[in-house]
Design an enzyme around this catalytic site. Structure first.
Site, PDB file in Angstrom:
ATOM      1  N   GLU A  20     -12.034  -5.516 -33.299  1.00 28.51           N
ATOM      2  CA  GLU A  20     -10.916  -4.592 -33.374  1.00 28.51           C
ATOM      3  C   GLU A  20     -11.101  -3.525 -32.293  1.00 28.51           C
ATOM      4  OE1 GLU A  20      -8.857  -1.218 -36.256  1.00 28.51           O
ATOM      5  OE2 GLU A  20     -11.012  -1.500 -36.198  1.00 28.51           O
ATOM      6  N   ASP A  37     -21.266   8.008 -38.773  1.00 29.46           N
ATOM      7  CA  ASP A  37     -21.543   6.994 -37.749  1.00 29.46           C
ATOM      8  C   ASP A  37     -23.038   6.693 -37.691  1.00 29.46           C
ATOM      9  OD1 ASP A  37     -18.815   7.513 -37.021  1.00 29.46           O
ATOM     10  OD2 ASP A  37     -19.295   6.730 -35.012  1.00 29.46           O
ATOM     11  N   ASP A  50     -15.248  -4.412 -36.977  1.00 24.78           N
ATOM     12  CA  ASP A  50     -14.423  -3.226 -37.155  1.00 24.78           C
ATOM     13  C   ASP A  50     -14.709  -2.177 -36.074  1.00 24.78           C
ATOM     14  OD1 ASP A  50     -12.644  -1.621 -38.933  1.00 24.78           O
ATOM     15  OD2 ASP A  50     -14.430  -0.379 -39.192  1.00 24.78           O
ATOM     16  N   ASN A  71     -20.095   0.342 -37.131  1.00 21.71           N
ATOM     17  CA  ASN A  71     -20.021   1.701 -36.594  1.00 21.71           C
ATOM     18  C   ASN A  71     -20.570   2.761 -37.530  1.00 21.71           C
ATOM     19  OD1 ASN A  71     -18.893   3.655 -34.538  1.00 21.71           O
ATOM     20  ND2 ASN A  71     -17.832   4.348 -36.388  1.00 21.71           N
TER      21      ASN A  71
END
Ligand code: CA
Length: 580
Positions: free
Chosen positions: A307, A235, A266, A175
């Site tokens: 996640e 990001d 993640d 990310n």
């Protein structure tokens, strides 16, 4: 890790991204919404990946068995924070060599011994070069963090793990990067910077906040950049094809060059924001589908667990063609709150929903992870509660993950550093974690609560974890069997059946602090259809001995079943019902 190396990486990256953007100028700017099939047609300067149809079952030449089992279905994972596991060289920071030295604690590879924990998988929290202690902000995806070791150390870890039958997955942060990543320092230079489009920029502050109301637009001298977690974690712009290609290359590198068995991915629900829609967007799902094809084409056996810290109905949307599994946060919470409140019903409800929602077993189960207060702290340091929670974790369907230290009941509440303290090995200085000054002090209870103390005590929490992991490893019904709730008329009593082939395993717990005598178990599903009561053998695999077997009724279930006249307070029992 030298500055020179970083510079070389940056130059290479810039050259690569230059090539990419040339191709992109002529193409559509729709990389993120194209399907993987379309993406294969899109001209690219990179070697084209294998056609996706090699994955489709219809064109596989060799016949596959009807029920395809995955290695992760048979795996119990242990989440390792390398910094806190074991320090081999006395600098106070846990390292890869330390993990290798103490790998036998997790699994010594010898089925005859019973003093190892018996886990068969390790999830390594981030090990890539990072300026932070936790590693979730990477500056070089191709480099093992210098504090943890070298590439050679890592490869040796992979070899040592393989010898012991342990699979290794690594945390991969798709990310965002560190604000110190050379891509970002380049991007920040201005609008003409080559890596500018690798991140998300606006001239004016768009002003909207993040999903939790947090600031997500961060001011820099050259504009505002988006960072959903923190201004030091900008990001990545995954709508930029060059960025996406690079993340694919990184995944291939870890699978092919470093030999990992997969990834823990993640924060994937945040990957591609669509303006102020920042969670679970269509673009994010499309991006993940493409990523799935990439890692499966690189290694069809690779496993990725995502996640997605969201309710079950959201988390499941990623499973199947985006990741192999997602973590089940709702179930974890239900187990902890049920154990805490001594009520079976919330646990049963969450478990039913999970079983009905996911493809069988394709979700990660856990109690807490590195982002949450530790289990033992959540359960008010009641070791019996910790045992109940562990029983539920290790007998339920799904892929279990144990957070390091949980097995000895290490405590810890936020801030994050305090839930990630050194593992308490023994009662010697620094809990036996390091001969130097630890990066963070072990918790003050280490002299009483440590691995050495619990190792030879059959009633310890560590022994409980070891026994249950061993049971799961030995019994297919516990790993991949069906799950069926067994009704009880008593609110502290929770029971369910796991069933595979001829093996039926009944798990029965009393969450309450008083003995339970007025209880009956009822099964109204015809699981035992056609099986005579006197051919069912009831054997205790764990806990109270000499259980009675059930009387099977005409519909293949049972009513009024009482394996024992009394269930002791906070007790766990696992009963095998096998057919003679
Ligand atoms: Ca060290």
């Amino acid at each position: 890790m030298t500055r020179m190396f970083l510079l070389v990486t940056l130059i290479l990256t810039v050259i690569l991204s230059g090539c990419q953007s040339e191709g992109e100028e002529n193409g559509e700017e729709t990389a993120v919404t194209t399907t993987s099939a379309q993406a294969n047609i899109t001209p690219t300067s990179k070697p084209t990946i294998a056609p996706t149809d090699t994955l489709a079952p219809t064109v596989i030449a060799t016949p596959v068995p009807e029920t395809v089992t995955n290695w992760w279905d048979d795996t119990v994972f242990y989440e390792v924070f390398v910094r806190s596991y074991y320090d081999s060289d006395g600098d106070g920071v846990g390292d890869i060599n330390g993990l290798i030295e103490r790998l036998d604690y997790l699994n010594d590879g010898d089925p005859a011994t019973t003093d190892d924990l018996g886990v068969t998988g390790i999830w390594l929290m981030p090990i890539m070069e990072s300026p932070s202690y936790h590693g979730y902000d990477v500056v070089d995806y191709y480099q093992v963090d210098e504090e943890y070791g070298t590439e050679e150390d890592f490869k040796r870890l992979m070899a040592e793990a393989e010898k012991r039958g342990i699979k290794v997955i690594v945390d991969l942060v798709l990310n965002h990067t560190s604000a110190q990543h050379p891509w970002f320092t380049d991007a920040e230079a201005g609008e003409d910077a080559v890596a500018r489009d690798w991140y998300v920029w606006e001239d004016e502050n768009p002003g909207w906040a993040g999903p939790n109301g947090q600031v997500v637009w961060h001011e820099s001298p050259t504009g505002y950049y988006y960072g959903v977690f923190w201004d030091q974690m900008p990001d990545l712009n995954l709508t930029n094809e060059a960025t996406t290609d690079e993340m694919h290359t990184i995944a291939r590198y870890w699978l092919e060059e470093m030999g990992v068995d997969g990834f823990r991915l993640d924060a994937i629900k945040y990957l591609v924001a669509e303006g102020d829609m920042q969670v679970g967007t269509q673009s994010t799902h499309a991006w993940m589908k493409e990523f799935y094809d990439v890692y499966k084409e690189t290694n069809p056996e690779a496993f990725a667990v995502g996640e997605v810290w969201s309710p079950t109905f959201e988390a499941v949307k990623y499973v199947g063609d985006e990741v192999d599994a997602t973590f089940e946060f709702d179930l974890a919470e239900a187990i902890l709150s049920g154990v805490l409140s001594k009520k079976a019903d919330p646990i049963a409800r969450a478990q039913r929903k999970v079983v009905e929602t996911y493809p069988p077993g394709q979700y990660g189960i856990f109690l807490t992870n590195h982002d949450q207060n530790r289990v033992m702290t959540r359960l008010l340091e009641d070791e019996n509660r910790a045992k109940l929670a562990a029983t539920l974790l290790l007998t339920s369907p799904g892929v279990p993950f144990v957070y390091y230290g949980e097995e000895i009941g290490q405590v810890g509440a936020k801030p994050d550093e305090d839930i990630r303290r050194p593992l308490q090995w023994d009662s010697s200085e620094n809990a036996g974690f390091s001969i130097g000054q630890p990066w963070r002090e072990p918790y003050e209870d280490f002299e009483e609560r440590n691995i050495a103390v619990q190792m030879d005590d059959p009633d310890s929490l560590l022994s409980h974890y070891r026994d249950l992991i061993r049971l799961r490893n030995e019994h297919e019904a516990l790993r991949t069997g069906d799950w069926t709730q067994v009704e009880t008329n008593e609110s502290h009593t929770y029971a369910f059946l796991r069933h595979h082939g001829d093996e039926f395993i009944l798990v029965l717990v009393n969450l309450g602090v008083n003995p339970v005598e007025e209880y009956e178990l009822m099964l109204d599903e015809g699981i035992f259809d056609g099986i005579a009561s006197d051919s069912l053998q009831a054997v205790s695999l764990y806990g109270q001995e000499n259980p009675a077997g059930p009387t099977i009724n005409e519909s293949g279930g049972f009513i009024g079943y009482r394996p024992f006249t009394s269930l002791p307070p906070q007790s766990n029992v696992i009963i095998q019902l096998s057919i003679d």
